[in-house]
Scaffold this motif. Structure first.
Motif, PDB file in Angstrom:
ATOM      1  N   ILE A  45       0.833  -1.201   0.000  1.00  0.00           N
ATOM      2  CA  ILE A  45       0.000   0.000   0.000  1.00  0.00           C
ATOM      3  C   ILE A  45       0.870   1.255   0.000  1.00  0.00           C
ATOM      4  O   ILE A  45       0.601   2.226  -0.718  1.00  0.00           O
ATOM      5  N   GLY A  94       2.371   1.925  -3.349  1.00  0.00           N
ATOM      6  CA  GLY A  94       1.377   2.437  -4.282  1.00  0.00           C
ATOM      7  C   GLY A  94       1.230   3.945  -4.249  1.00  0.00           C
ATOM      8  O   GLY A  94       0.713   4.543  -5.194  1.00  0.00           O
ATOM      9  N   TRP A 121      -1.198  -0.785  -6.386  1.00  0.00           N
ATOM     10  CA  TRP A 121      -2.445  -1.084  -5.674  1.00  0.00           C
ATOM     11  C   TRP A 121      -3.273  -2.123  -6.427  1.00  0.00           C
ATOM     12  O   TRP A 121      -3.971  -2.932  -5.820  1.00  0.00           O
ATOM     13  N   VAL A 148      -8.070  -2.141  -0.372  1.00  0.00           N
ATOM     14  CA  VAL A 148      -7.197  -2.223  -1.548  1.00  0.00           C
ATOM     15  C   VAL A 148      -8.017  -2.069  -2.826  1.00  0.00           C
ATOM     16  O   VAL A 148      -7.544  -1.491  -3.818  1.00  0.00           O
ATOM     17  N   LEU A 203      -8.523   1.595  -3.276  1.00  0.00           N
ATOM     18  CA  LEU A 203      -7.262   2.227  -3.651  1.00  0.00           C
ATOM     19  C   LEU A 203      -6.927   1.961  -5.122  1.00  0.00           C
ATOM     20  O   LEU A 203      -6.464   2.865  -5.824  1.00  0.00           O
ATOM     21  N   ALA A 204      -7.136   0.722  -5.575  1.00  0.00           N
ATOM     22  CA  ALA A 204      -6.826   0.373  -6.963  1.00  0.00           C
ATOM     23  C   ALA A 204      -7.662   1.211  -7.925  1.00  0.00           C
ATOM     24  O   ALA A 204      -7.140   1.765  -8.910  1.00  0.00           O
TER      25      ALA A 204
END
Length: 461
Positions: free
Chosen positions: A14, A17, A24, A53, A56-57
């Motif tokens: 994380i 990223g 991510w 996640v 976040l992606a």
């Protein structure tokens, strides 16, 4: 220590990223396959790490990533239609509570498979995604292989990272996915630019493939044996020395048979005669029930519609020895048995429209990978072909092999929405879009245009 290591690794991804948001996306691949929150018993177990996640992606791609080369394909559109249709059947499901529980993870896996191709814009990203997928499966497989070598395993008794016989940790599912991952492992070893290609990389790949082959033995899943047989047949298409390969595989099988556990060989014997095995007979009975069910419910009954089935199974077993052999017939009643087949899972839950969409998505993937394999194989074989056209055809071939193995395993396991399989579809969509873009007439003209060295010129950002 395991909990601290997993937590540090996930939060390390994380943190990385923040500098490279695509990491991510890789973190989500890792989390969704390995499920470290199930392995953990403290911090990760108390956090919705998969959702974190996931957000976040998407957020990283939406806010930061370059979208000029992103393309939305027909196959992704079909996935969107199937997603919407599954949402509608969930709203009218026979078992609303159970259907909602399955929908809670299905929609996320499907949305990510639709989103993943938009992020795969370079060779490095394809390599990274394939490596994370293969190594995440490998983390499960290596531990299972070691336990198999030490104890021989057993049906329903081989413990992997978690004491949870669901998801990818279920014996038949991990057996199918481990074999499906083998073509990806071999492609990564031969074409990676992330790791130095050499003896150590090849040795690790061979060891990981061996571990993947041990998982069907450790789990004693019949599905795994069939997947291994299909992988062998598919490999004959691409190996250079077919007869030598066949001889080597035959010799390896003959050497391995004496070392197989007796319980494994007995269980494999039930493939030939399913009526001697209650589990196999139950599957056939559920499939027959599903065909009857969709006569009255052609649009399906929503997720977990199998819970309404009531079955009467007849099993046959040989008794006695020599000339005094007979057949013992037993009748067993059962209820709420799962489909044990992705095809019947789709039919029972999503009806004929859902099954048609799912089969269309799968068939289109096989066709697209075959087209890419053929076209880029010719490019690679052309006189004077450059090194940057050598990886495309093997990757299309590996993805096609992985999908075919998944489709065979799907005959006997309900994994129509399995996350790893949907990720394969996402990578296929990304490869199809990426190679069509770089092979377009405009792209070929740009690549062929001579570069001008103008003193004092500043490159455009």
């Amino acid at each position: 220590m395991t909990d601290l290591g997993l937590t540090a690794f996930v939060f390390g991804l994380i943190a990385l990223g923040l500098r490279r948001p695509f990491i991510w996306v890789l973190a989500y691949l890792y989390v969704d396959i390995l499920a470290p929150q199930k392995i953990s018993w403290f911090l990760l177990a108390s956090l919705p790490i998969s959702l974190i996640v996931f957000v976040l992606a998407f957020g990283g791609w939406l806010l930061v990533d370059d979208k000029r080369d992103s393309r939305f394909t027909l196959r992704q559109a079909l996935l969107v239609v199937l997603l919407i249709y599954c949402g509608l059947t969930t709203m009218s499901a026979d078992f609303p509570v159970e259907a909602a529980a399955k929908w809670a993870w299905v929609w996320k896996a499907m949305v990510f498979s639709i989103f993943l191709p938009l992020t795969l814009r370079t060779r490095l990203r394809f390599e990274s995604a394939i490596l994370v997928m293969a190594l995440s499966i490998g983390a499960i497989v290596i531990g299972g292989a070691i336990k198999t070598l030490a104890s021989g395993g057993g049906y329903g008794t081989l413990k992997l990272f978690v004491n949870d016989n669901t998801g990818i940790y279920e014996g038949s599912i991990i057996s199918c996915m481990a074999i499906a991952a083998i073509p990806l492992v071999w492609w990564a070893a031969k074409h990676t630019t992330i790791f130095p290609r050499g003896k150590l990389t090849t040795l690790f790949a061979v060891a990981l493939i061996f571990a993947c082959m041990l998982i069907p033995i450790g789990t004693q899943a019949r599905t795994g044996l069939l997947c291994i047989a299909l992988l062998f047949l598919l490999s004959l298409r691409s190996v250079k020395h077919r007869f030598l390969f066949m001889a080597a595989m035959g010799a390896l099988a003959l050497v391995a048979i004496p070392f197989l556990p007796e319980s494994y060989t007995k269980r494999m014997d039930t493939i030939e005669n399913h009526q001697s095995d209650e589990s196999a007979s139950t599957r056939v009975a559920v499939w027959m029930w599903t065909l009857d069910y969709v006569k009255d419910h052609p649009l399906g009954g929503g997720f977990d519609a199998f819970r309404s089935n009531r079955l009467r199974i007849e099993t046959r077993a040989a008794t006695g020895q020599g000339n005094n052999t007979g057949v013992e017939i037993q009748q067993v009643e059962d209820a709420a048995r799962a489909y044990h087949s992705s095809y019947f899972e789709m039919l029972g839950e999503q009806g004929w429209p859902g099954l048609f969409l799912w089969l269309w998505i799968q068939a289109m993937g096989l066709w697209q990978m075959e087209r890419l394999r053929s076209r880029w194989r010719k490019k690679a074989a052309a006189p004077g072909a450059e090194a940057d056209v050598q990886w495309q055809a093997p990757l299309a071939n590996a993805l096609q092999q992985a999908q075919l193995i998944y489709l065979l395993g799907s005959l006997f396991v309900g994994i129509a929405f399995q996350a790893f399989a949907l990720m394969l579809i996402g990578v296929q969509c990304g490869l199809w879009s990426y190679l069509r873009r770089i092979d377009s007439p405009d792209a070929r003209v740009i690549r062929a245009r001579p570069k001008l060295n103008i003193p004092g010129a500043v490159a455009a950002n």
